[in-house]
Design an enzyme around this catalytic site. Structure first.
Site, short mmCIF file in Angstrom:
data_model
loop_
_atom_site.label_atom_id
_atom_site.label_comp_id
_atom_site.label_asym_id
_atom_site.label_seq_id
_atom_site.Cartn_x
_atom_site.Cartn_y
_atom_site.Cartn_z
N ALA A 136 0.82 -1.21 0.00
CA ALA A 136 0.00 0.00 0.00
C ALA A 136 0.85 1.26 0.00
O ALA A 136 0.46 2.29 -0.55
CB ALA A 136 -0.94 0.00 1.20
N THR A 137 2.03 1.20 0.61
CA THR A 137 2.91 2.37 0.63
C THR A 137 3.30 2.77 -0.79
O THR A 137 3.27 3.95 -1.16
CB THR A 137 4.16 2.09 1.48
N ASN A 161 -6.10 3.29 10.92
CA ASN A 161 -5.35 2.09 11.27
C ASN A 161 -5.21 1.88 12.77
O ASN A 161 -4.97 0.76 13.22
CB ASN A 161 -3.96 2.13 10.63
N SER A 214 -3.34 -3.24 0.50
CA SER A 214 -2.22 -4.16 0.69
C SER A 214 -2.76 -5.52 1.10
O SER A 214 -3.58 -5.63 2.01
CB SER A 214 -1.27 -3.61 1.77
N ALA A 215 -2.27 -6.59 0.46
CA ALA A 215 -2.84 -7.93 0.66
C ALA A 215 -2.66 -8.46 2.07
O ALA A 215 -3.52 -9.18 2.58
CB ALA A 215 -2.20 -8.91 -0.33
N HIS A 216 -1.56 -8.10 2.72
CA HIS A 216 -1.28 -8.72 4.02
C HIS A 216 -2.19 -8.21 5.14
O HIS A 216 -2.14 -8.72 6.26
CB HIS A 216 0.19 -8.54 4.40
N THR A 253 8.95 -7.18 -13.22
CA THR A 253 8.30 -8.48 -13.37
C THR A 253 7.31 -8.71 -12.24
O THR A 253 7.63 -8.53 -11.07
CB THR A 253 9.36 -9.60 -13.37
N CYS A 276 4.23 0.66 11.13
CA CYS A 276 5.24 1.41 10.39
C CYS A 276 5.92 2.47 11.25
O CYS A 276 6.89 3.09 10.84
CB CYS A 276 4.61 2.07 9.16
#
Length: 398
Positions: free
Chosen positions: A71-72, A153, A201-203, A239, A328
């Site tokens: 996400a960052t 958050n 963000s997936a995590h 990639t 963070c």
């Protein structure tokens, strides 16, 4: 017993997601941009993953979702892209955000200020609520972007995204939202809320670390943050990590299903409330921001007279994981900036502990955590040289 209550920092990968990722490490491992069958073999699952991402946030077919590292990166892609397109190469020089954004937004805006950009940081009230009318008041001809998070958050407070999106659309100003803490906890719908850019963000929703996404509405293209090859249609060079992309797509599908969101609202919220209510039985404990209008899994609680870091130490000794705020900024021992923005006094700003649950938490874990937390507060207050309990000062929430 080990109890993980720091799911706003990161989540465990859903076993079903991990299983879906495994073939792309040693079996279906071709570079997706190669023309041979090894590369082409990755395409069906990549397309499927993108479709899951589109469906999860209700993006339209013509919109773009750019796969990023997190996400960052997504946030930097949007804000710095706007800087290049609308400020350096345009006639705009103003951005609006809030005082309680994630550091990825705040630090990027601070950087742009060093480059001469005007940034307005809107305040929140004592409950952490942002008045959408402030957006309308501060938009001006020079405004290039409004960037407001979907959910905070640290407190879980949900922001009036639909109202803000309508205001921005009427004013003709681009609207970006950091939805990192919203996806998988509440319904996120970019079309219903007139969102032009969205970061995630997936995590944070039981996908792998190291992969995220940037939603870009059709007609709101951006200069890429990363230049190089033609991956992602030229929007983000490098990639693609196919395994992570596949994992993120499935994690999105699982987390945003009607069943999953109902489970968050009912079961996860019930466990959060049980934990919270038990903690509030302790004298001089406060729910920062109050109990209303939050994501179902989060509570930020202040224990007067107890440093947040001391609480984390005691809980860690009993194998319970929580945090004092954004992961963070976990190494920063300054007063919590979100609590400061809420108007907390200087003492309380050092005493907040965030508990964030997930669908993998159990009632047995919550019962154990309650016992440990109560014992920790009692021990730390007893050895404090400055804390003295005054019953009349006890409040249960702001």
């Amino acid at each position: 017993m080990e109890v993980y209550l720091d799911n706003n920092a990161t989540t465990k990968v859903d076993p079903e997601v991990f299983k879906a990722m495994e073939p792309f490490f040693c079996h279906i491992y071709g570079n997706p941009n190669s023309l041979h069958k090894f590369g082409a073999g990755t395409h069906p699952k990549m397309v499927e993953a993108l479709n899951y991402l589109y469906e999860g946030i209700n993006a339209a077919d013509a919109d773009d979702i750019i796969i990023t590292a997190n996400a960052t990166e997504s946030i930097n892609t949007v804000i710095k892209g706007i800087w290049i397109d609308k400020i350096l190469n345009g006639n705009k020089n103003h951005i609006i955000t809030s005082e309680v954004e994630h550091p990825a937004v705040t630090a990027t805006c601070r950087f742009l200020e060093s480059q001469g950009v005007n940034v307005t940081y809107l305040p929140v009230d004592e409950n952490g609520t942002l008045d959408a009318s402030l957006i309308k008041e501060h938009i001006k001809e020079e405004t290039a972007l409004v960037s407001i998070m979907w959910a905070n958050n640290e407190t879980g407070k949900i922001f009036p995204i639909k109202e803000i999106g309508a205001i921005c659309k009427e004013a003709g100003v681009a609207f970006h939202t950091d939805a990192t803490q919203a996806i998988g906890k509440i319904r996120v719908d970019v079309q219903a809320c007139n969102v032009n850019y969205l970061s995630f963000s997936a995590h944070k929703f039981h996908g792998p670390k190291g992969v995220g996404g940037t939603y870009v509405q059709k007609g709101f293209e951006l200069t890429p943050l990363l230049h190089g090859g033609e991956q992602m249609g030229g929007h983000r060079a490098g990639t693609v990590d196919v395994a992570s992309m596949v994992g993120m797509g499935l994690a999105m599908k699982l987390a945003t299903s009607e069943i999953a969101l109902a489970y968050e609202e009912n079961h996860v919220k019930k466990l959060r409330d049980k934990l919270e209510n038990a903690i509030l039985e302790i004298p001089e404990t406060i729910v920062i921001g109050g109990k209303e209008n939050r994501t179902p899994n989060t509570t930020l609680i202040s224990f007067r007279g107890v440093e947040g870091e001391s609480m984390l130490w005691d809980m860690n000794q009993k194998t319970i994981g929580a945090s004092t705020g954004s992961a963070c900024a976990s190494e920063d021992l300054e007063a919590n900036p979100v609590m400061n923005a809420f108007g907390s006094d200087s003492e309380l700003a050092h005493t907040g502990v965030r508990f964030s649950l997930s669908r993998f938490n159990t009632e047995e874990e919550i019962d154990y955590a309650i016992t440990v937390i109560k014992n920790a507060v009692n021990r730390l207050r007893n050895i404090s040289s400055s804390y003295a309990y005054t019953p009349k000062d006890h409040v249960s929430q702001l």
